[in-house]
Design a protein around this motif. Structure first.
Motif, short mmCIF file in Angstrom:
data_model
loop_
_atom_site.label_atom_id
_atom_site.label_comp_id
_atom_site.label_asym_id
_atom_site.label_seq_id
_atom_site.Cartn_x
_atom_site.Cartn_y
_atom_site.Cartn_z
N ASN A 46 -3.14 0.68 13.10
CA ASN A 46 -3.40 -0.49 12.26
C ASN A 46 -3.66 -1.74 13.08
OD1 ASN A 46 -0.77 -0.62 13.18
ND2 ASN A 46 0.12 -1.18 11.21
N ILE A 47 -3.18 -1.79 14.30
CA ILE A 47 -3.49 -2.89 15.22
C ILE A 47 -4.87 -2.67 15.83
CG2 ILE A 47 -2.77 -4.10 17.30
CD1 ILE A 47 -0.87 -4.42 14.90
N LEU A 48 -5.14 -1.45 16.24
CA LEU A 48 -6.44 -1.12 16.84
C LEU A 48 -7.58 -1.36 15.86
CD1 LEU A 48 -8.00 0.08 19.24
CD2 LEU A 48 -7.47 2.36 18.33
N ALA A 49 -7.35 -1.16 14.58
CA ALA A 49 -8.41 -1.32 13.57
C ALA A 49 -8.92 -2.75 13.51
CB ALA A 49 -7.88 -0.89 12.20
N LYS A 50 -8.12 -3.71 13.94
CA LYS A 50 -8.51 -5.12 13.87
C LYS A 50 -9.19 -5.62 15.14
CE LYS A 50 -4.55 -5.99 10.84
NZ LYS A 50 -3.23 -6.65 10.68
N ILE A 51 -9.33 -4.77 16.12
CA ILE A 51 -9.94 -5.15 17.40
C ILE A 51 -11.43 -4.85 17.37
CG2 ILE A 51 -9.96 -4.66 19.88
CD1 ILE A 51 -6.96 -4.10 19.68
N ASP A 52 -12.22 -5.72 17.95
CA ASP A 52 -13.67 -5.54 18.05
C ASP A 52 -13.98 -4.41 19.04
OD1 ASP A 52 -16.42 -5.77 18.24
OD2 ASP A 52 -16.38 -7.66 19.36
N THR A 53 -14.54 -3.31 18.54
CA THR A 53 -14.84 -2.16 19.39
C THR A 53 -16.27 -1.67 19.12
OG1 THR A 53 -14.16 -0.41 17.85
CG2 THR A 53 -12.43 -1.45 19.16
N ASN A 54 -16.77 -0.86 20.04
CA ASN A 54 -18.05 -0.19 19.80
C ASN A 54 -17.85 1.32 19.67
OD1 ASN A 54 -17.52 0.49 22.47
ND2 ASN A 54 -19.63 0.15 23.19
N PHE A 55 -16.69 1.72 19.16
CA PHE A 55 -16.45 3.14 18.90
C PHE A 55 -17.48 3.66 17.90
CE2 PHE A 55 -11.65 2.14 19.46
CZ PHE A 55 -11.80 2.12 20.84
N ALA A 56 -17.72 4.96 17.94
CA ALA A 56 -18.61 5.59 16.97
C ALA A 56 -18.07 5.37 15.56
CB ALA A 56 -18.74 7.08 17.26
N ALA A 57 -18.96 5.33 14.59
CA ALA A 57 -18.58 5.03 13.21
C ALA A 57 -17.48 5.96 12.69
CB ALA A 57 -19.81 5.09 12.31
N PRO A 58 -17.55 7.29 12.93
CA PRO A 58 -16.48 8.16 12.43
C PRO A 58 -15.12 7.83 13.05
CG PRO A 58 -18.42 9.46 12.98
CD PRO A 58 -18.66 8.09 13.53
N VAL A 59 -15.13 7.41 14.31
CA VAL A 59 -13.87 7.05 14.98
C VAL A 59 -13.31 5.78 14.38
CG1 VAL A 59 -12.83 6.40 17.19
CG2 VAL A 59 -14.55 8.22 17.12
N LYS A 66 27.20 -12.25 11.77
CA LYS A 66 26.05 -12.35 12.68
C LYS A 66 24.97 -11.34 12.32
CE LYS A 66 29.36 -13.59 16.31
NZ LYS A 66 29.95 -13.21 17.61
N GLY A 67 24.66 -11.22 11.03
CA GLY A 67 23.68 -10.25 10.58
C GLY A 67 22.29 -10.52 11.13
N VAL A 68 21.56 -9.44 11.39
CA VAL A 68 20.17 -9.54 11.83
C VAL A 68 19.35 -8.49 11.09
CG1 VAL A 68 20.56 -8.02 13.82
CG2 VAL A 68 18.59 -9.56 13.81
N VAL A 69 18.17 -8.89 10.60
CA VAL A 69 17.29 -8.03 9.81
C VAL A 69 16.04 -7.70 10.62
CG1 VAL A 69 15.89 -7.87 7.72
CG2 VAL A 69 18.11 -9.07 7.66
N VAL A 70 15.66 -6.44 10.60
CA VAL A 70 14.40 -6.00 11.22
C VAL A 70 13.59 -5.26 10.16
CG1 VAL A 70 13.30 -4.62 13.02
CG2 VAL A 70 15.45 -5.81 13.51
N ASN A 71 12.53 -5.90 9.67
CA ASN A 71 11.57 -5.26 8.76
C ASN A 71 10.35 -4.89 9.60
OD1 ASN A 71 12.39 -7.92 6.54
ND2 ASN A 71 13.20 -5.87 6.38
N TRP A 72 10.21 -3.61 9.91
CA TRP A 72 9.15 -3.20 10.84
C TRP A 72 7.74 -3.50 10.31
CZ3 TRP A 72 9.03 -2.25 15.82
CH2 TRP A 72 10.24 -2.00 16.47
N SER A 73 7.59 -3.60 9.00
CA SER A 73 6.28 -3.92 8.44
C SER A 73 5.86 -5.36 8.75
CB SER A 73 6.29 -3.71 6.93
OG SER A 73 7.33 -4.48 6.32
N LYS A 74 6.79 -6.18 9.24
CA LYS A 74 6.50 -7.58 9.56
C LYS A 74 6.51 -7.87 11.05
CE LYS A 74 9.03 -9.01 5.38
NZ LYS A 74 10.23 -9.78 4.92
N ILE A 75 6.78 -6.86 11.88
CA ILE A 75 6.90 -7.08 13.32
C ILE A 75 5.50 -7.14 13.94
CG2 ILE A 75 7.73 -6.11 15.49
CD1 ILE A 75 9.97 -7.09 13.71
N PRO A 76 5.15 -8.27 14.59
CA PRO A 76 3.83 -8.39 15.20
C PRO A 76 3.56 -7.26 16.19
CG PRO A 76 4.93 -10.52 15.16
CD PRO A 76 5.95 -9.50 14.73
#
Length: 535
Positions: free
Chosen positions: A333-346, A444-454
């Motif tokens: 999902n991170i790679l999908a946002k990067i400008d690439t010249n991969f083949a269209a199926p990839v 001293k609670g701490v929350v980690v929501n992985w869907s929000k982690i950059p």
């Protein structure tokens, strides 16, 4: 003239590539056969004059860099974060937790208390990762993954009460053994079992379910004592069994099978001092450049390899890196946002993979659970918080880290949408209902929501909309991305059958290393010389 072994292997490599030569060397006894999970054994000069660029400093990227530099490749690793490790992330006092759309959190744990925000245990059959722990001098200790003193409880449903795991396991086994014995006595299984089978099965059922002489289940000391044994004539008395209907009505009853799953079976391990001790071991072992705060913005496949543009997140300055081989371990999902010249199926394959959801909430607390004879293990509570996980380290010390929520899947998505304070209060209240009066000790609670982690935005992929830490993955995107694209190789736990485990990252990296080794050996064998590295 006779053919020397060295010349024979050179010719075999020219025809069959590195893989054929390696197999022959093993067969001839020139290289020891490796165990499951072992890294490919590459000649020390295989990569001489060749360059490799690794994108992502998680476990897969670290393994690739570590092994390839030892085979003579010139390796550079780019990591977008300030830290290495990817999902291998341990939080200690003073650390910052940055999540998109929520205020930053500063961890307030005292010294010696930590939260493994990502992976927190290593199964004993994960030989690849364990081999690196040995090689990198990472001390391990036993992770108590299951405690019969912990509980299962449908916290989200009305009524019911927590049932201690040992009672749930053994009472259920007793009732089922009694039912099967009744079926045998009534001849209900005469078509399936011979007379000899039935004769052998009945005594086993009596032992398995701890049944009485009439083959009835009336309770068992395996489920715990109502009166503890003591000195002199103070005899122990078993607990009254939980009614079978009450067990069957408990939505968490299947959690009694947790430790039977192969991934959760004893013995489990954890690094002493936190999971990121593995990352620290790789940092000590890797001599190649590891550039942090390097956010990749552009990838181009070229005639001689690949070119990557990256931006320094601290200064904003852009730089260009080029190499003969490129290993991409970034989440899809991170790679999908990067400008690439991969083949269209990839490109389509990368873009078509959604990511799952997962949350963790940890508190520092006095170790009240140890007064209930809970040393490590998990209480299963269901609902939005899913479980309560007790620490295995520093037993009988004053304070510890209690994991009051570890939930994944669709429910975790809804939970992560709540404000951080609300998430913590829900987790705290569940602990209070499970351990009455103790919720006020959670600090001293701490929350980690992985869907929000950059640079993650999710814990693991959900191919075809189906998430999970392990499975039998055979999605079209999965198959395509597991194959080399020219001199570009995709790698990582998300391209293994264990996308939620570090072992998946290790084995995927090993596979990628094998591809590059074979490509490098074929080029050398066919030309008789090393090709010049890319500029």
């Amino acid at each position: 003239m006779g053919l020397s072994r060295r010349r024979f292997l050179q010719r075999l490599g020219a025809v069959g590539g590195y893989g054929a030569a390696y197999s022959a060397m093993t067969t001839l006894g020139l290289m020891a056969a490796t165990s499951a999970g072992a890294a490919p054994r590459l000649p020390a000069n295989l990569g001489s004059g060749r360059t490799v660029l690794v994108l992502g400093g998680g476990v897969a990227g670290l393994v690739a860099a570590y092994e390839l530099e030892r085979a003579g490749f010139s390796v550079t690793l780019l990591e977008a974060r300030e830290r290495l490790g990817g999902r291998n992330w341990t939080l200690r006092g003073g650390d910052k937790v940055e999540m998109v759309g929520t205020p930053d959190q500063t961890v307030g744990f005292q010294d010696g208390v930590y939260l493994n925000a990502g992976p927190a245990r290593i199964p004993s059959h994960h030989e690849g990762l364990l081999a690196y722990c040995r090689k990198l001098d990472v001390p391990l200790e036993v992770e108590v993954n299951s405690s019969r003193s912990a509980y299962f409880w449908a916290a989200g449903s009305n009524g019911g009460k927590p049932i201690q795991m040992r009672q749930g396991v053994n009472d259920t086994r007793g009732y089922l053994s009694e039912l099967l014995a009744k079926a045998l006595n009534k001849g209900a299984l005469d078509q399936e079992l011979s007379a000899d089978d039935k004769a052998r099965l009945m005594p086993f059922l009596r032992a398995y379910g701890d049944l009485d002489e009439s083959m009835a289940f009336k309770g068992t000391e395996r489920s715990g004592f109502s009166e503890l044994p003591g000195a002199a004539s103070q005899f122990g008395s078993p607990r009254t069994p939980v009614p079978f209907s009450e067990l069957l009505a408990n939505e968490q009853l299947r959690s009694t099978l947790f430790e039977d799953m192969l991934y959760m079976q004893a013995t489990m391990f954890q690094p002493v001092g936190g999971m990121d001790r593995i990352v620290a071991g790789f940092e000590r072992g890797i001599r190649s450049p590891t550039i942090r705060n390097a956010e990749v913005t552009r990838i181009r496949q070229t005639a001689t390899g690949a070119a990557v543009t990256w931006r320094d997140r601290r200064t904003g300055v852009e730089s260009l890196a080029q190499a003969e081989f490129l290993i991409v371990t970034l989440p899809l999902n991170i790679l999908a946002k990067i400008d690439t010249n991969f083949a269209a199926p990839v490109k389509a394959a990368i873009a078509n993979v959604p990511y799952d959801y997962s949350n963790k909430i940890g508190f520092e607390s006095p170790r009240f659970w140890e007064r209930e004879q809970i040393y490590g293990g998990i209480s299963f509570v269901g609902g939005e918080t899913s479980l309560v996980w007790y620490p295995s380290n520093n037993l009988h010390s004053e304070r510890g880290m209690l994991l009051a929520c570890y939930g994944s899947g669709p429910g975790a998505r809804v939970f992560a949408d709540r404000p951080l304070g609300e998430q913590m209060e829900i987790a705290r209240s569940v602990v209070g209902r499970l351990h009455p009066g103790q919720e006020g000790l959670l600090e001293k609670g701490v929350v980690v929501n992985w869907s929000k982690i950059p640079f993650n935005f999710g814990p693991w992929p959900a191919y075809g909309g189906q998430g999970g830490q392990e499975g039998h993955l055979d999605h079209p995107s999965y198959r395509l991305l597991n194959e080399p694209q020219g001199r570009i190789y995709f790698s990582g736990a998300h391209l293994s059958q264990m996308p939620g485990w570090q072992e998946g990252a290790v084995l995927s990296a090993h596979r990628t290393i094998g591809f590059i080794a074979e490509r490098a050996s074929q080029t050398t064998a066919s030309t008789g010389r090393r090709s010049a590295p890319a500029a």
